[in-house]
Design a protein around this motif. Structure first.
Motif, mmCIF file in Angstrom:
data_model
loop_
_atom_site.group_PDB
_atom_site.id
_atom_site.type_symbol
_atom_site.label_atom_id
_atom_site.label_comp_id
_atom_site.label_asym_id
_atom_site.label_seq_id
_atom_site.Cartn_x
_atom_site.Cartn_y
_atom_site.Cartn_z
ATOM 1 N N SER A 90 -47.517 30.348 -4.648
ATOM 2 C CA SER A 90 -47.271 31.108 -5.882
ATOM 3 C C SER A 90 -46.583 32.444 -5.613
ATOM 4 C CB SER A 90 -48.588 31.343 -6.630
ATOM 5 O OG SER A 90 -49.443 32.213 -5.899
ATOM 6 N N THR A 91 -46.609 32.921 -4.363
ATOM 7 C CA THR A 91 -45.955 34.183 -4.026
ATOM 8 C C THR A 91 -44.497 33.998 -3.597
ATOM 9 O OG1 THR A 91 -46.541 34.132 -1.652
ATOM 10 C CG2 THR A 91 -48.186 35.022 -3.169
ATOM 11 N N LEU A 92 -44.089 32.777 -3.336
ATOM 12 C CA LEU A 92 -42.753 32.536 -2.794
ATOM 13 C C LEU A 92 -41.602 32.919 -3.737
ATOM 14 C CD1 LEU A 92 -43.285 29.206 -0.819
ATOM 15 C CD2 LEU A 92 -43.169 31.548 0.049
ATOM 16 N N PRO A 93 -41.726 32.736 -5.055
ATOM 17 C CA PRO A 93 -40.630 33.171 -5.927
ATOM 18 C C PRO A 93 -40.289 34.648 -5.760
ATOM 19 C CG PRO A 93 -42.095 31.706 -7.128
ATOM 20 C CD PRO A 93 -42.762 31.993 -5.810
ATOM 21 N N PHE A 94 -41.295 35.487 -5.470
ATOM 22 C CA PHE A 94 -41.029 36.911 -5.244
ATOM 23 C C PHE A 94 -40.177 37.113 -3.991
ATOM 24 C CE2 PHE A 94 -44.958 36.689 -7.668
ATOM 25 C CZ PHE A 94 -44.759 37.645 -8.653
ATOM 26 N N ARG A 95 -40.464 36.341 -2.958
ATOM 27 C CA ARG A 95 -39.683 36.429 -1.727
ATOM 28 C C ARG A 95 -38.249 35.950 -1.958
ATOM 29 N NH1 ARG A 95 -42.644 36.718 3.175
ATOM 30 N NH2 ARG A 95 -44.864 37.042 2.802
ATOM 31 N N VAL A 96 -38.125 34.876 -2.727
ATOM 32 C CA VAL A 96 -36.789 34.352 -3.037
ATOM 33 C C VAL A 96 -35.952 35.424 -3.732
ATOM 34 C CG1 VAL A 96 -35.511 32.692 -4.439
ATOM 35 C CG2 VAL A 96 -37.521 31.938 -3.158
ATOM 36 N N ASP A 97 -36.540 36.077 -4.721
ATOM 37 C CA ASP A 97 -35.831 37.126 -5.449
ATOM 38 C C ASP A 97 -35.442 38.278 -4.518
ATOM 39 O OD1 ASP A 97 -35.309 38.384 -8.355
ATOM 40 O OD2 ASP A 97 -36.209 39.924 -7.077
ATOM 41 N N TYR A 98 -36.346 38.642 -3.632
ATOM 42 C CA TYR A 98 -36.107 39.761 -2.714
ATOM 43 C C TYR A 98 -34.869 39.521 -1.853
ATOM 44 C CZ TYR A 98 -36.984 42.977 1.200
ATOM 45 O OH TYR A 98 -36.873 43.946 2.171
ATOM 46 N N TYR A 99 -34.763 38.336 -1.278
ATOM 47 C CA TYR A 99 -33.640 38.054 -0.392
ATOM 48 C C TYR A 99 -32.351 37.803 -1.165
ATOM 49 C CZ TYR A 99 -36.976 38.009 3.363
ATOM 50 O OH TYR A 99 -37.939 38.388 4.269
ATOM 51 N N LEU A 100 -32.466 37.249 -2.370
ATOM 52 C CA LEU A 100 -31.274 37.075 -3.182
ATOM 53 C C LEU A 100 -30.659 38.416 -3.575
ATOM 54 C CD1 LEU A 100 -32.242 34.116 -5.581
ATOM 55 C CD2 LEU A 100 -30.565 34.086 -3.723
ATOM 56 N N ARG A 101 -31.496 39.439 -3.673
ATOM 57 C CA ARG A 101 -31.035 40.778 -4.020
ATOM 58 C C ARG A 101 -30.584 41.563 -2.788
ATOM 59 N NH1 ARG A 101 -32.439 42.302 -9.225
ATOM 60 N NH2 ARG A 101 -33.875 40.880 -10.285
ATOM 61 N N GLY A 102 -30.477 40.887 -1.652
ATOM 62 C CA GLY A 102 -30.057 41.577 -0.436
ATOM 63 C C GLY A 102 -31.145 42.454 0.141
ATOM 64 N N SER A 103 -32.371 41.959 0.141
ATOM 65 C CA SER A 103 -33.532 42.679 0.668
ATOM 66 C C SER A 103 -33.805 43.958 -0.125
ATOM 67 C CB SER A 103 -33.345 42.998 2.157
ATOM 68 O OG SER A 103 -33.192 41.816 2.894
ATOM 69 N N ASN A 104 -33.816 43.826 -1.427
ATOM 70 C CA ASN A 104 -34.135 44.945 -2.320
ATOM 71 C C ASN A 104 -35.334 44.545 -3.174
ATOM 72 O OD1 ASN A 104 -34.000 47.349 -3.778
ATOM 73 N ND2 ASN A 104 -32.552 46.519 -5.248
ATOM 74 N N TRP A 105 -36.447 45.276 -3.029
ATOM 75 C CA TRP A 105 -37.705 44.926 -3.686
ATOM 76 C C TRP A 105 -37.811 45.632 -5.036
ATOM 77 C CZ3 TRP A 105 -40.986 41.172 -2.770
ATOM 78 C CH2 TRP A 105 -42.244 41.196 -3.380
#
Length: 345
Positions: A90-105
């Motif tokens: 359930s936490t993986l979508p957050f990681r996907v978004d993070y890397y798609l944004r170029g490592s921007n949280w």
């Protein structure tokens, strides 16, 4: 950015480091080709793990919760393992978004802390649940009467509670460090160069207690099961059901250990030993990224264990599917419409 350090087990202050392979200097990191690799690799892999893991473990939990005449301790451990995997996926979508944004949280400091915490709680709880599951299978096969209390439902739930409390409590150190604003981006899961020595020490502890010890226990169980099978007279039809399930459980657990956890622990250790601020070792960094993805993928392989080695899992699965089919058949569109009309009359 997942600096490989974070992989440390419960006692490890991993929240600063996942397999990044870059220093805490964000601009220096951007010069490493590994950044582009992570941006392309992680979102795809994590998305696949999320879909497969969520469906597989969610459905497994549904099957385990189906009422059945004879509950077993084995299913208790498998249920807890499936819950651990579902929470992690359930936490993986957050990681996907993070890397798609170029490592921007963008999800806040608390959520960032939970990301590191979740992957290591899942990793080490999975290791311990798989180990305990294999030991219980072994004991129930080799000493079925002498150790009945060790395989009771009550004992299983108590042991699961101890495992959860132990790993979650020790892993709270991972919640100490969160996101950090660097320039115009917010980084998360990066290696803090000021804590490398501390992380090395914690890595060695995690390596021994969190991985090597369980792996040794699994290996011993495997050898003892083989030894028992060689001594016991086996019917012509093949192995006795209990022996076959015990052997299947341990073999699948060993495969998961060797495929998912061994590469990550080896590469994480190498990464910490060879890491130097400002230097990019692309090949090693890419290997660490891939190994972390394999470690996360353990949540996709565990449903295979439930199906092939679960106690009455296939029967529960058939019962659940049959029940769903009957309900669907009873409430097909024409029938439901007719029933509604009759109810109104």
């Amino acid at each position: 950015m997942e600096k490989k350090l974070v992989s440390l087990s419960p006692p490890i202050s991993l929240s600063d480091v996942e397999p990044n392979g870059t220093s805490s200097n964000h601009h220096s990191n951007r010069n490493c080709t590994i950044e582009n690799f992570k941006r392309e690799f992680y979102p795809i892999v994590y998305l696949i793990i999320f879909i497969w893991g969520a469906l597989g473990n969610g459905f497994s939990i549904y099957v385990f919760l189906q009422p059945y005449k004879k509950p077993t301790s084995v299913n208790v451990f498998m249920l807890n393992l499936a819950i651990s995997d579902l929470l992690f996926t359930s936490t993986l979508p957050f990681r996907v978004d993070y890397y798609l944004r170029g490592s921007n949280w963008i999800f806040g400091d608390l959520t960032c802390r939970i990301m590191s915490y979740s992957i290591y709680v899942n990793m080490y709880s999975s290791i311990y649940f798989l180990t305990v599951l294999s030991v219980v299978r072994f004991l129930a096969t080799v000493h079925p009467f002498r150790l009945l209390h060790a395989t009771s439902i009550r004992s299983a739930w108590i042991l699961c509670g101890v495992i959860w409390l132990f790993i979650m409590a020790i892993s709270t150190i991972l919640l100490n460090n969160g996101s950090e604003l660097k320039g115009n981006v917010t980084s998360c899961l990066e290696l803090n160069s000021n804590k490398v020595m501390k992380l090395k020490t914690m890595n060695y502890i995690a390596l021994v207690v969190g991985f090597l010890l369980p792996l040794c226990i699994l290996s011993i169980c495997y050898l003892l099961i083989i030894r028992t099978l060689l001594k016991v007279e086996v019917p012509e039809s093949g192995l006795r059901l209990s022996h076959r399930k015990a052997l299947t459980t341990i073999i699948i657990a060993l495969i998961i250990f060797l495929l998912c956890f061994l590469p990550y622990h080896i590469l994480r250790t190498l990464h910490l030993i060879m890491w130097k601020a400002g230097k990019c070792k692309d090949k090693l960094h890419k290997a660490v990224v891939i190994s972390l993805a394999l470690a996360a993928a353990n949540s996709c392989f565990n449903p295979l264990l439930y199906y092939f080695a679960g106690e009455n899992f296939k029967d529960r699965l058939k019962s659940a599917l049959r029940k769903g089919h009957l309900q669907k058949k009873k409430c097909s569109f024409p029938v439901c419409t007719q029933l509604k009309k009759e109810t109104r009359v």
